[in-house]
Design a protein around this motif. Sequence first.
Motif, PDB file in Angstrom:
ATOM      1  N   THR A   1      -4.055   4.897   3.040  1.00 53.79           N
ATOM      2  CA  THR A   1      -3.862   6.302   3.531  1.00 53.79           C
ATOM      3  C   THR A   1      -4.069   6.540   5.046  1.00 53.79           C
ATOM      4  O   THR A   1      -4.882   5.766   5.616  1.00 53.79           O
ATOM      5  CB  THR A   1      -4.989   7.029   2.915  1.00 53.79           C
ATOM      6  N   GLY A   2      -3.210   7.408   5.429  1.00 53.80           N
ATOM      7  CA  GLY A   2      -3.082   7.572   7.085  1.00 53.80           C
ATOM      8  C   GLY A   2      -2.080   6.719   7.958  1.00 53.80           C
ATOM      9  O   GLY A   2      -1.670   6.837   8.867  1.00 53.80           O
ATOM     10  N   LYS A   3      -1.780   5.412   7.351  1.00 55.70           N
ATOM     11  CA  LYS A   3      -0.885   4.358   7.649  1.00 55.70           C
ATOM     12  C   LYS A   3       0.526   4.943   7.598  1.00 55.70           C
ATOM     13  O   LYS A   3       1.009   5.756   6.938  1.00 55.70           O
ATOM     14  CB  LYS A   3      -0.955   3.138   7.172  1.00 55.70           C
ATOM     15  N   VAL A   4       1.160   4.463   8.801  1.00 57.73           N
ATOM     16  CA  VAL A   4       2.717   5.117   8.639  1.00 57.73           C
ATOM     17  C   VAL A   4       3.566   3.946   8.995  1.00 57.73           C
ATOM     18  O   VAL A   4       3.342   2.983   9.956  1.00 57.73           O
ATOM     19  CB  VAL A   4       2.948   5.926   9.919  1.00 57.73           C
ATOM     20  N   ALA A   5       4.597   3.810   8.202  1.00 57.49           N
ATOM     21  CA  ALA A   5       5.610   2.448   8.365  1.00 57.49           C
ATOM     22  C   ALA A   5       6.916   3.136   8.425  1.00 57.49           C
ATOM     23  O   ALA A   5       7.405   4.030   8.130  1.00 57.49           O
ATOM     24  CB  ALA A   5       5.371   1.799   6.902  1.00 57.49           C
ATOM     25  N   ILE A   6       7.714   2.090   9.162  1.00 65.83           N
ATOM     26  CA  ILE A   6       9.114   2.101   9.050  1.00 65.83           C
ATOM     27  C   ILE A   6       9.730   0.855   8.280  1.00 65.83           C
ATOM     28  O   ILE A   6       9.377  -0.234   8.354  1.00 65.83           O
ATOM     29  CB  ILE A   6       9.768   2.106  10.345  1.00 65.83           C
ATOM     30  N   VAL A   7      10.503   1.384   7.234  1.00 69.12           N
ATOM     31  CA  VAL A   7      11.125   0.402   6.402  1.00 69.12           C
ATOM     32  C   VAL A   7      12.687   0.451   6.572  1.00 69.12           C
ATOM     33  O   VAL A   7      13.380   1.416   6.382  1.00 69.12           O
ATOM     34  CB  VAL A   7      10.902   0.464   4.944  1.00 69.12           C
ATOM     35  N   THR A   8      13.297  -0.418   7.329  1.00 69.84           N
ATOM     36  CA  THR A   8      14.817  -0.434   7.362  1.00 69.84           C
ATOM     37  C   THR A   8      15.550  -1.045   6.033  1.00 69.84           C
ATOM     38  O   THR A   8      14.887  -1.806   5.498  1.00 69.84           O
ATOM     39  CB  THR A   8      15.277  -1.632   8.619  1.00 69.84           C
ATOM     40  N   GLY A   9      16.759  -0.355   6.318  1.00 71.71           N
ATOM     41  CA  GLY A   9      17.547  -0.839   4.797  1.00 71.71           C
ATOM     42  C   GLY A   9      16.600  -0.321   3.844  1.00 71.71           C
ATOM     43  O   GLY A   9      16.449  -1.053   2.518  1.00 71.71           O
ATOM     44  N   GLY A  10      16.137   1.112   3.609  1.00 72.27           N
ATOM     45  CA  GLY A  10      14.845   1.540   2.787  1.00 72.27           C
ATOM     46  C   GLY A  10      15.574   2.051   1.614  1.00 72.27           C
ATOM     47  O   GLY A  10      14.928   2.696   0.740  1.00 72.27           O
ATOM     48  N   GLY A  11      16.865   2.103   1.338  1.00 71.17           N
ATOM     49  CA  GLY A  11      17.493   2.867   0.222  1.00 71.17           C
ATOM     50  C   GLY A  11      17.741   2.201  -0.995  1.00 71.17           C
ATOM     51  O   GLY A  11      18.077   2.673  -2.063  1.00 71.17           O
ATOM     52  N   ARG A  12      17.475   0.847  -0.925  1.00 72.11           N
ATOM     53  CA  ARG A  12      17.989  -0.024  -2.344  1.00 72.11           C
ATOM     54  C   ARG A  12      17.306  -1.233  -2.360  1.00 72.11           C
ATOM     55  O   ARG A  12      16.755  -1.681  -1.208  1.00 72.11           O
ATOM     56  CB  ARG A  12      19.485  -0.283  -2.310  1.00 72.11           C
ATOM     57  N   GLY A  13      17.331  -1.920  -3.465  1.00 64.58           N
ATOM     58  CA  GLY A  13      16.808  -3.114  -3.668  1.00 64.58           C
ATOM     59  C   GLY A  13      15.361  -3.329  -3.011  1.00 64.58           C
ATOM     60  O   GLY A  13      14.521  -2.504  -3.372  1.00 64.58           O
ATOM     61  N   LEU A  14      15.078  -4.389  -2.472  1.00 62.87           N
ATOM     62  CA  LEU A  14      13.455  -4.746  -1.720  1.00 62.87           C
ATOM     63  C   LEU A  14      13.050  -3.368  -1.044  1.00 62.87           C
ATOM     64  O   LEU A  14      12.073  -2.992  -1.154  1.00 62.87           O
ATOM     65  CB  LEU A  14      13.616  -5.835  -0.846  1.00 62.87           C
ATOM     66  N   GLY A  15      13.947  -2.786  -0.345  1.00 61.80           N
ATOM     67  CA  GLY A  15      13.825  -1.605   0.651  1.00 61.80           C
ATOM     68  C   GLY A  15      13.179  -0.617  -0.040  1.00 61.80           C
ATOM     69  O   GLY A  15      12.183   0.067   0.064  1.00 61.80           O
ATOM     70  N   ARG A  16      13.857  -0.271  -1.046  1.00 60.33           N
ATOM     71  CA  ARG A  16      13.306   0.923  -1.960  1.00 60.33           C
ATOM     72  C   ARG A  16      12.184   0.673  -2.657  1.00 60.33           C
ATOM     73  O   ARG A  16      11.389   1.576  -2.592  1.00 60.33           O
ATOM     74  CB  ARG A  16      14.526   1.168  -3.142  1.00 60.33           C
ATOM     75  N   SER A  17      11.987  -0.593  -3.126  1.00 60.44           N
ATOM     76  CA  SER A  17      10.852  -0.955  -3.930  1.00 60.44           C
ATOM     77  C   SER A  17       9.611  -0.875  -2.819  1.00 60.44           C
ATOM     78  O   SER A  17       8.309  -0.400  -3.123  1.00 60.44           O
ATOM     79  CB  SER A  17      10.643  -2.231  -4.458  1.00 60.44           C
ATOM     80  N   MET A  18       9.812  -1.298  -1.315  1.00 62.98           N
ATOM     81  CA  MET A  18       8.520  -1.284  -0.582  1.00 62.98           C
ATOM     82  C   MET A  18       8.290   0.069  -0.009  1.00 62.98           C
ATOM     83  O   MET A  18       7.158   0.509   0.298  1.00 62.98           O
ATOM     84  CB  MET A  18       9.201  -2.424   0.739  1.00 62.98           C
ATOM     85  N   VAL A  19       9.404   0.994   0.150  1.00 63.76           N
ATOM     86  CA  VAL A  19       9.137   2.199   0.526  1.00 63.76           C
ATOM     87  C   VAL A  19       8.061   3.171  -0.438  1.00 63.76           C
ATOM     88  O   VAL A  19       7.112   3.709  -0.243  1.00 63.76           O
ATOM     89  CB  VAL A  19      10.417   3.134   0.603  1.00 63.76           C
ATOM     90  N   LEU A  20       8.684   2.857  -2.111  1.00 61.24           N
ATOM     91  CA  LEU A  20       7.796   3.181  -2.978  1.00 61.24           C
ATOM     92  C   LEU A  20       6.511   3.068  -2.926  1.00 61.24           C
ATOM     93  O   LEU A  20       5.458   3.555  -3.321  1.00 61.24           O
ATOM     94  CB  LEU A  20       8.530   3.573  -4.134  1.00 61.24           C
ATOM     95  N   GLY A  21       6.341   1.628  -2.895  1.00 56.66           N
ATOM     96  CA  GLY A  21       5.081   0.825  -2.894  1.00 56.66           C
ATOM     97  C   GLY A  21       4.194   1.315  -1.916  1.00 56.66           C
ATOM     98  O   GLY A  21       2.828   1.640  -2.115  1.00 56.66           O
ATOM     99  N   PHE A  22       4.541   1.683  -0.551  1.00 52.28           N
ATOM    100  CA  PHE A  22       3.838   2.106   0.490  1.00 52.28           C
ATOM    101  C   PHE A  22       3.326   3.459   0.222  1.00 52.28           C
ATOM    102  O   PHE A  22       2.160   3.750   0.302  1.00 52.28           O
ATOM    103  CB  PHE A  22       4.513   2.417   1.672  1.00 52.28           C
ATOM    104  N   VAL A  23       4.236   4.299  -0.317  1.00 49.96           N
ATOM    105  CA  VAL A  23       3.806   5.665  -0.659  1.00 49.96           C
ATOM    106  C   VAL A  23       2.625   5.781  -1.697  1.00 49.96           C
ATOM    107  O   VAL A  23       1.747   6.588  -1.637  1.00 49.96           O
ATOM    108  CB  VAL A  23       4.865   6.752  -0.847  1.00 49.96           C
TER     109      VAL A  23
END
Length: 276
Positions: free
Chosen positions: A9-31
């Motif tokens: 909570t409160g952290k901010v990340a950038i995930v490059t290539g965040g629309g598919r595959g590993l990137g999508r999983s990591m974006v949703l994992g972060f939120v």
Amino acid sequence: MTTGSERLTGKVAIVTGGGRGLGRSMVLGFVRAGASVVATAARETAEVEQVAREARELGHADRVLPLTADVTREEDCVRAVEAAHSRFGRLDVLVNNAGRGMKYVSEAFLTEPARFWEVAPETWQMVIDTNVNGPFLMARATVPSMLQAGWGRIINISMNHDTMRRRGFSPYGPSKAALESETVIWAQDLAGTGVTVNALLPGGATLTGMIPPGVSSAVRAQLLDPDIVIPPLLWLASTEADGVTGRRLVANRWRSDLDETAAAEGAMEEAGWGLR
């Protein structure tokens, strides 16, 4: 796979290539873990916009900022960092995930390996620009604010050592070997600053956009789920990983039946190429 935790909570990340595959999983994992995310894509804007919609549907409204940004362009990298600060007020984590794989050399790369001299120079350049230069440009744009804050995470998405040395895997294998070198050197450059640099990899072939469409359903059934990287990702991005730098975490070695410290120890090794 979900975390059921608001540990970031409160952290901010950038995930490059965040629309598919590993990137999508990591974006949703972060939120799901409480973080806000800038999810970038070089061209496929609709994909990162869809991830932002998925986050809203999960009850995490406005936690994902979809952004068109090409990691091979310095100005786009700077713009992504500025967008994180403008929208969310800070930047704590950079995940260098955007990458170009062997399918750009040949759709048949899994069954008919291409020799390095058969690779078109423009294809070689594209893969190296994305997989080696892109992480450098993103990290270069990101580090100053992390140094000012005295805390930060750079997480480079790597791959198995065997694949780096696999016949017919130029230029993808060399590009990821270079990213391992970047991980080791950047970790030393940032030692003592509170900013860590580590590599993260699934630990095997994963069901992502890098797998060509012609692969059989039987083979696809054996591929790792991209969500496998979420538990070690969230641990690396947390304060529990303070002081851990210059390492690589192999996601399929992470044991969810252990406490996280033990799981991390079992999944972790020194970054590099395993040639010692």
